[in-house]
Design an enzyme around this catalytic site. Structure first.
Site, PDB file in Angstrom:
ATOM      1  N   GLU A  44      -7.259   4.297   4.645  1.00 26.52           N
ATOM      2  CA  GLU A  44      -8.604   2.766   4.655  1.00 26.52           C
ATOM      3  C   GLU A  44      -7.402   2.058   4.818  1.00 26.52           C
ATOM      4  O   GLU A  44      -6.892   1.406   5.374  1.00 26.52           O
ATOM      5  CB  GLU A  44      -8.095   2.489   3.345  1.00 26.52           C
ATOM      6  N   LYS A 118     -17.038   0.676  -1.222  1.00 20.93           N
ATOM      7  CA  LYS A 118     -16.160   1.073  -2.006  1.00 20.93           C
ATOM      8  C   LYS A 118     -16.494   0.269  -3.288  1.00 20.93           C
ATOM      9  O   LYS A 118     -16.628  -1.246  -3.652  1.00 20.93           O
ATOM     10  CB  LYS A 118     -14.438   0.776  -1.671  1.00 20.93           C
ATOM     11  N   CYS A 155      -9.677   4.797  -1.924  1.00 26.71           N
ATOM     12  CA  CYS A 155      -8.860   4.892  -2.499  1.00 26.71           C
ATOM     13  C   CYS A 155      -8.653   5.052  -4.254  1.00 26.71           C
ATOM     14  O   CYS A 155      -8.947   5.801  -4.542  1.00 26.71           O
ATOM     15  CB  CYS A 155      -8.459   3.575  -2.222  1.00 26.71           C
TER      16      CYS A 155
END
Length: 280
Positions: A44, A118, A155
């Site tokens: 990330e 994300k 994540c």
């Protein structure tokens, strides 16, 4: 003939500046290519520290355009040089005030196939991401790459099963999950959630975590990156928890069809009964 894809991932320590961090990942990619890898993914916001440990406007300096920013341009050149697909997570600025936690997916010829932003943005101690990022708005794309159908989930997304399933329904064979998670918060979930997602959705998952401590907080990123197959089994060893590492593994994509025929989870889904899942 078996449909085997040699895939790679990198868990890395922060070097202190973007130039050396990107250069380090370029060298790891070249080594992966020498080992025969055809796709590689990074952690990330791989070209920066995990600045979300603090809330400070100075860290907007890490943001850059996608796909025309300097890091993605270098990753495109890297893909062309190595002949590998590259999954490159960065801090994206779309326009003033519009910032995303993004991954660019670059085909083996250097073409940017698209981006994933994300969806699920945490705002808890050590992970102040809502200060920096808007929620993703591009859906859950699956990219038709030189090695097969590849998706990305970033994540904190991994705690939410809905996106994993969207990627499976769109045909993903391999999903990269670049992350930055620290030892005391969710280590017990790290070897549980991604294998469970791989089983439930019957594809391969590449789970990538940062490693080491960085200057902006106390988070101890514990690595232990891995590939997991559609049966929930680790492909080779899990990486260590204190040092950076290049992980290269052979993924037999034929296993996806075998598992889907045997377990038939997609056949037995009941979307007609799931309306309550999306009610406010």
């Amino acid at each position: 003939m078996a449909n085997v894809v040699r895939a790679a991932l990198v868990q890395a320590t922060w070097t202190g500046d973007t130039e050396s961090m990107v250069a380090k990942h370029e060298e790891y990619a070249r080594e992966a290519a020498r080992q025969g890898a055809r796709i590689i993914g990074f952690q990330e916001v791989f070209n920066s520290p995990y600045f979300c440990q603090v809330q400070d406007p100075e860290h907007f300096r890490w943001a850059e355009p996608v796909p025309d920013g300097p890091t993605v341009r270098r990753m495109r050149a890297l893909a062309r040089e190595t002949g590998m697909v590259v999954v490159a997570p960065v801090f994206e600025v779309e326009q003033p005030g519009f910032y995303y936690n993004t991954a660019a997916v670059i085909d083996a010829d250097g073409t940017v196939l698209g981006t994933y932003r994300k969806h699920h943005i945490p705002q808890v101690e050590g992970f102040w991401e809502k200060y920096y990022f808007r929620p993703g708005n591009l859906g859950w794309p699956v990219f038709d790459t030189a090695v097969g159908k590849v998706g990305v989930y970033i994540c904190y997304d991994r705690h939410f099963p809905e996106g994993w399933r969207q990627l499976g329904l769109a045909g993903a064979q391999l999903v990269y999950n670049p992350s930055a998670t620290h030892r005391s918060l969710s280590a017990h979930l790290w070897r549980l959630e991604q294998p469970a997602a791989a089983v439930a959705n019957e594809y391969f998952v590449a789970a990538i975590n940062r490693v080491g401590r960085e200057e902006y907080g106390d988070n101890d990123f514990y690595g232990t990156s891995y590939f997991v197959d559609p049966r929930g089994q680790f492909v080779g060893d899990v990486a260590g928890d204190t040092k950076e590492e290049l992980v290269v593994r052979d993924l037999d994509f034929d296993l996806i069809d075998q598992v889907r025929q045997q377990w038939a989870f997609y056949r037995d889904r009941r979307p007609d009964a799931y309306e309550g899942l999306v009610r406010p």
